[in-house]
Design an enzyme around this catalytic site. Structure first.
Site, PDB file in Angstrom:
ATOM      1  N   GLN A 231     109.469 104.228  38.946  1.00  0.00           N
ATOM      2  CA  GLN A 231     108.251 103.230  39.683  1.00  0.00           C
ATOM      3  C   GLN A 231     108.312 101.925  38.981  1.00  0.00           C
ATOM      4  O   GLN A 231     108.116 102.029  37.946  1.00  0.00           O
ATOM      5  CB  GLN A 231     107.014 104.031  39.291  1.00  0.00           C
ATOM      6  CG  GLN A 231     105.875 103.571  39.857  1.00  0.00           C
ATOM      7  CD  GLN A 231     105.300 104.465  41.157  1.00  0.00           C
ATOM      8  OE1 GLN A 231     106.231 105.354  41.642  1.00  0.00           O
ATOM      9  NE2 GLN A 231     104.033 104.812  41.355  1.00  0.00           N
TER      10      GLN A 231
ATOM     11  N   PHE B  50     106.183  96.825  41.942  1.00  0.00           N
ATOM     12  CA  PHE B  50     105.749  96.809  43.118  1.00  0.00           C
ATOM     13  C   PHE B  50     105.905  97.712  43.903  1.00  0.00           C
ATOM     14  O   PHE B  50     105.732  97.664  45.089  1.00  0.00           O
ATOM     15  CB  PHE B  50     106.460  95.225  43.638  1.00  0.00           C
ATOM     16  CG  PHE B  50     106.054  94.090  43.083  1.00  0.00           C
ATOM     17  CD1 PHE B  50     104.737  93.652  43.351  1.00  0.00           C
ATOM     18  CD2 PHE B  50     107.075  93.398  42.063  1.00  0.00           C
ATOM     19  CE1 PHE B  50     104.456  92.397  42.465  1.00  0.00           C
ATOM     20  CE2 PHE B  50     106.399  92.270  41.675  1.00  0.00           C
ATOM     21  CZ  PHE B  50     105.123  91.617  41.517  1.00  0.00           C
ATOM     22  N   GLY B  51     106.519  98.859  43.544  1.00  0.00           N
ATOM     23  CA  GLY B  51     106.780 100.014  44.440  1.00  0.00           C
ATOM     24  C   GLY B  51     107.705 101.030  43.541  1.00  0.00           C
ATOM     25  O   GLY B  51     107.981 101.043  42.345  1.00  0.00           O
ATOM     26  N   THR B  52     107.942 101.797  44.622  1.00  0.00           N
ATOM     27  CA  THR B  52     108.636 103.236  44.071  1.00  0.00           C
ATOM     28  C   THR B  52     110.114 103.188  44.649  1.00  0.00           C
ATOM     29  O   THR B  52     110.464 102.638  45.557  1.00  0.00           O
ATOM     30  CB  THR B  52     108.077 104.390  44.714  1.00  0.00           C
ATOM     31  OG1 THR B  52     106.474 104.360  44.606  1.00  0.00           O
ATOM     32  CG2 THR B  52     108.539 105.679  44.042  1.00  0.00           C
TER      33      THR B  52
ATOM     34  N   LYS C 288     113.670 100.212  47.631  1.00  0.00           N
ATOM     35  CA  LYS C 288     112.393 100.126  46.964  1.00  0.00           C
ATOM     36  C   LYS C 288     111.196 100.028  47.947  1.00  0.00           C
ATOM     37  O   LYS C 288     111.181  99.209  48.963  1.00  0.00           O
ATOM     38  CB  LYS C 288     112.459  98.683  46.206  1.00  0.00           C
ATOM     39  CG  LYS C 288     110.939  98.295  45.355  1.00  0.00           C
ATOM     40  CD  LYS C 288     111.037  97.556  44.533  1.00  0.00           C
ATOM     41  CE  LYS C 288     110.398  97.729  43.329  1.00  0.00           C
ATOM     42  NZ  LYS C 288     110.639  97.064  41.982  1.00  0.00           N
TER      43      LYS C 288
ATOM     44  N   ASP D 129     108.709  89.969  34.096  1.00  0.00           N
ATOM     45  CA  ASP D 129     108.704  91.429  33.947  1.00  0.00           C
ATOM     46  C   ASP D 129     109.846  91.922  33.098  1.00  0.00           C
ATOM     47  O   ASP D 129     110.422  93.118  33.559  1.00  0.00           O
ATOM     48  CB  ASP D 129     108.322  92.124  35.135  1.00  0.00           C
ATOM     49  CG  ASP D 129     107.399  93.549  34.718  1.00  0.00           C
ATOM     50  OD1 ASP D 129     107.200  93.770  33.627  1.00  0.00           O
ATOM     51  OD2 ASP D 129     107.574  94.386  35.703  1.00  0.00           O
TER      52      ASP D 129
END
Ligand SMILES: *[C@@H]1O[C@H](CO)[C@@H](O)[C@H](O)[C@H]1NC(C)=O
Ligand SMILES: *[C@@H]1O[C@H](CO)[C@@H](O)[C@H](O)[C@H]1NC(C)=O
Ligand SMILES: *[C@@H]1O[C@H](CO)[C@@H](O)[C@H](O)[C@H]1NC(C)=O
Ligand SMILES: *[C@@H]1O[C@H](CO)[C@@H](O)[C@H](O)[C@H]1NC(C)=O
Length: 652
Positions: A336, A339-341, A356, A453
């Protein structure tokens, strides 16, 4: 205690914020801000234009209540777009721990979007939002058991658990829905085999009778499903229940209220930062969407784009990706991200890919999104994960990346066994590779990209265990073009530079800071963000800084490195020391003192080059050092921080 009037360092408040956030532990206890389970509602939102602002407004209202009472309910809007929300911390959390836990819940729950609601259980708090009133619900098909630790225990422990559960379940309905218990059984056995700790908590909207039913069912289920294991949790519609052999509960505060008002001040700043960031992210998204929709009127954008997409090799059909990932099967889930899985997929030609699935659907601004993807896909470097394309116009926005078989670095360095796979040479190469990737993003690609990030789970490893940075460039596509404070959801607590967290000030130095944290993690095998039970030890950066100052860094090197037994141990030792020093240079509090990534790379590659001495990391200015010296150990240092801020803010 209250009246020592102290002069505050100007960086004091921002630092305190950072301190609170980065360690996710607090002045008085443990926020237990670890997400146990997120469940999203099955239905899609009805009208995004109305839904998103309602959701944001509800969260804002709840946030204000949580700061005062550790609990909040709010309703915004009406009809199918209405937003009903509830958030509650469990009874043993202090208010400031509560806000930390809430902040975490608040950043995770929007991941359910475009679903119209969801619930999240953390170990310290609960939050739920729906488009209908769920306040009286206490059971349902989503009731869940998550055991956690599966260490097998004896029958005696089982007895203690049953006793503890009974005590807590009996007491809670009559005492505001919350009770804690510890129970002992047997006599001859060791403490850990005979003691059990229990927490039971119902949502405050429930009647005592509903609370009782919820807890009784939860208790029976958790016994059935988790014993004889050492831990069990019931995540039920109306309540949370947990037992463990470890004392996970926060200490009962002695003079409960005395710190309340400071905490609220500190914390309201803190939570407004978080709420502000998330709020901005969502409103930027909405505004942007509006302008795009406006733009679209009267142009033939859509047709143009459809043609571009059809001709583009970057375009993947939604159905192709759906098939490749087994319809986004849980079993294919890789992780995860912000911004998404991410799911693993196999294309028909046998190629492995990583897909993604974004939390935000970009369908309405597919042209922009496509352009963004187009741009990012041109960024190519051996230490960057390739973006292969997207499904930009399908029912969901999907990004397609190359698949890396060794997955992410965090799986190695924070794991007792896999950690051994990465010897010092390999780790050094990973550090250098990551630095090279960042130099490219900052200085050499056609568009300058600040990653925002950088963290261990965003460093992927290929088959030869070489580092490749994932997830770059994406933050840009969620960013408002004008305001660079729209830092959005990007960034991870514990890796965020102080100036970015406190002021949203975004420069490359934000990445340099995160890189520094990462480097320290790689050398020590420890994670900077970890909320451990009753652990008041300092953050990893502070710890490294202290050992660096006192010249006993070997104490914090990852035991997995086994460096003392290597033939060239003195060479390794010199290298490790050097790398820690570089890490500390990168995590200096003052951004302008941090080296650029190209300078970092130069220092890594030229091992004879003399390094400057690092200045203090955040929170280690002389003022604070003084407090620390005058107190008896880590937790007291924290307490004295609280006292000082209390005396200074109190009188206003
Ligand atoms: C969605 O909500 C907005 C704001 O309430 C409203 O103006 C718009 O007409 C709604 N759209 C639809 C399709 O109902
Ligand atoms: C909640 O939203 C769903 C789908 O968006 C809609 O079908 C349903 O009627 C809404 N519920 C209420 C109570 O309005
Ligand atoms: C699981 O519980 C055992 C003791 O029951 C403890 O030693 C161990 O550290 C726990 N593991 C985790 C991952 O918490
Ligand atoms: C809890 O309640 C559900 C129905 O809501 C029921 O199916 C289940 O058997 C109950 N569990 C126990 C252990 O009583």
């Amino acid at each position: 205690m209250k009246k020592e009037s102290t002069h505050l360092h100007p960086l004091y408040l921002p630092c305190l914020l950072i301190f609170l956030l980065s360690s996710l532990r607090s002045i008085t206890g443990d926020a237990r801000a670890r997400a146990v389970k997120v469940t999203c509602s099955p239905l899609l939102e009805h009208n995004a234009t109305a839904y998103v602002p309602n959701f944001v407004a509800t969260m804002e209202k709840i946030s204000q209540q949580v700061q005062i009472s550790g609990y909040g309910v709010a309703l915004t809007g009406s009809g199918p777009d209405a937003n009903y929300g509830l958030a509650q911390c469990y009874g043993d959390l202090s208010l400031n721990d509560c806000v930390l836990c809430y902040a975490e819940a608040r950043t995770i729950l929007p991941q359910c979007y475009p679903q119209n609601g969801g619930r999240i259980f953390l170990d310290g708090c609960f939050m739920r939002a729906e488009n209908y009133s769920f306040y009286n619900e206490f059971k349902g098909p989503e009731d869940n058991i998550v055991c956690g630790n599966t260490t097998r225990k004896t029958q005696t422990f089982g007895e203690a658990v049953r006793q503890g559960l009974k005590n807590a379940v009996d007491a809670a309905p009559g005492s505001g829905g919350y009770a804690r218990a510890s129970a002992k059984a047997g006599g001859s056995e060791s403490e850990s085999e005979s003691s059990a700790f229990v927490l039971a908590n119902c949502w405050r909207t429930l009647s005592p009778d509903s609370c009782k039913q919820c807890l009784e069912n939860a208790s029976a289920s958790v016994v059935k499903r988790c014993l004889p294991w050492s831990e069990g949790r019931a995540l039920h519609t109306g309540c949370f229940l947990r037992y463990s052999d470890q004392d996970f509960l926060n200490k009962i505060p002695r003079n409960g209220r005395s710190k309340g008002s400071v905490v609220v001040i500190v914390v309201s700043v803190l939570s407004s930062v978080v709420v502000f960031m998330v709020g901005i992210a969502i409103s930027v998204y909405v505004c942007k969407r509006r302008t795009i929709q406006k733009k679209r009127r009267g142009s033939n954008d859509v047709e143009k784009m459809a043609k571009t997409l059809k001709d583009s090799s970057l375009n993947f059909k939604y159905s192709t990706l759906e098939k490749a990932t087994g319809s986004f099967d849980e079993a294919n889930k890789l992780g995860q991200g912000g911004f998404g899985t991410v799911y693993k997929g196999v294309l028909q030609d046998g190629r492995d890919i990583a897909v993604k699935r974004l939390f935000f659907n970009n369908r309405h601004r597919a042209t922009d999104f496509y352009n963004e993807v187009n741009m990012i896909s041109t960024v190519e470097h051996k230490n960057l994960v390739r973006l292969l394309g997207c499904s930009c116009a399908g029912p969901e926005s999907l990004l397609v990346y190359e698949y890396l078989q060794n997955k992410s670095l965090d799986r190695f360095i924070f794991d007792v066994n896999r950690g051994k796979t990465l010897d010092w040479q390999r780790r050094y190469m990973i550090i250098v590779g990551t630095a090279e990737g960042l130099v490219y993003l900052h200085e050499q690609s056609s568009v300058k990209i600040i990653h925002r990030d950088i963290k261990a789970s965003n460093i992927l490893l290929d088959s030869k265990l070489q580092a490749k940075i994932a997830d770059f460039g994406l933050a840009r596509s969620f960013q408002d073009d004008k305001s660079h404070i729209s830092t959005a959801i990007a960034g991870t607590l514990g890796y965020m530079a102080p100036e970015y967290l406190a002021h949203g000030q975004l420069t490359e130095m934000v990445d340099v800071y995160s890189f520094g944290v990462l480097v320290l993690e790689i050398v020590t095998g420890k994670q900077n963000t970890k909320s451990k039970i009753s652990d008041y030890s300092d953050s990893l950066i502070t710890e490294a800084w202290k050992h660096f100052q006192s010249g006993d860094l070997e104490e914090i090197y990852d035991p997995n490195l086994n460096w003392k037994n290597e033939i060239d141990s003195h060479v390794m030792e010199k290298e490790m020391l050097r790398v820690v020093q570089i890490g500390l240079l990168c995590t200096q509090e003052v951004p302008s003192l941090r080296p650029s990534m190209s300078k970092v790379l130069y220092m890594l590659k030229n091992k004879e080059e003399i390094l400057p001495s690092p200045s203090n990391p955040p929170f280690m200015d002389e003022r604070v050092m003084e407090f620390r010296d005058g107190s008896d150990g880590g937790s007291a240092a924290c307490a004295s921080l609280a006292t000082v801020s209390q005396s200074s803010f109190y009188g206003r």
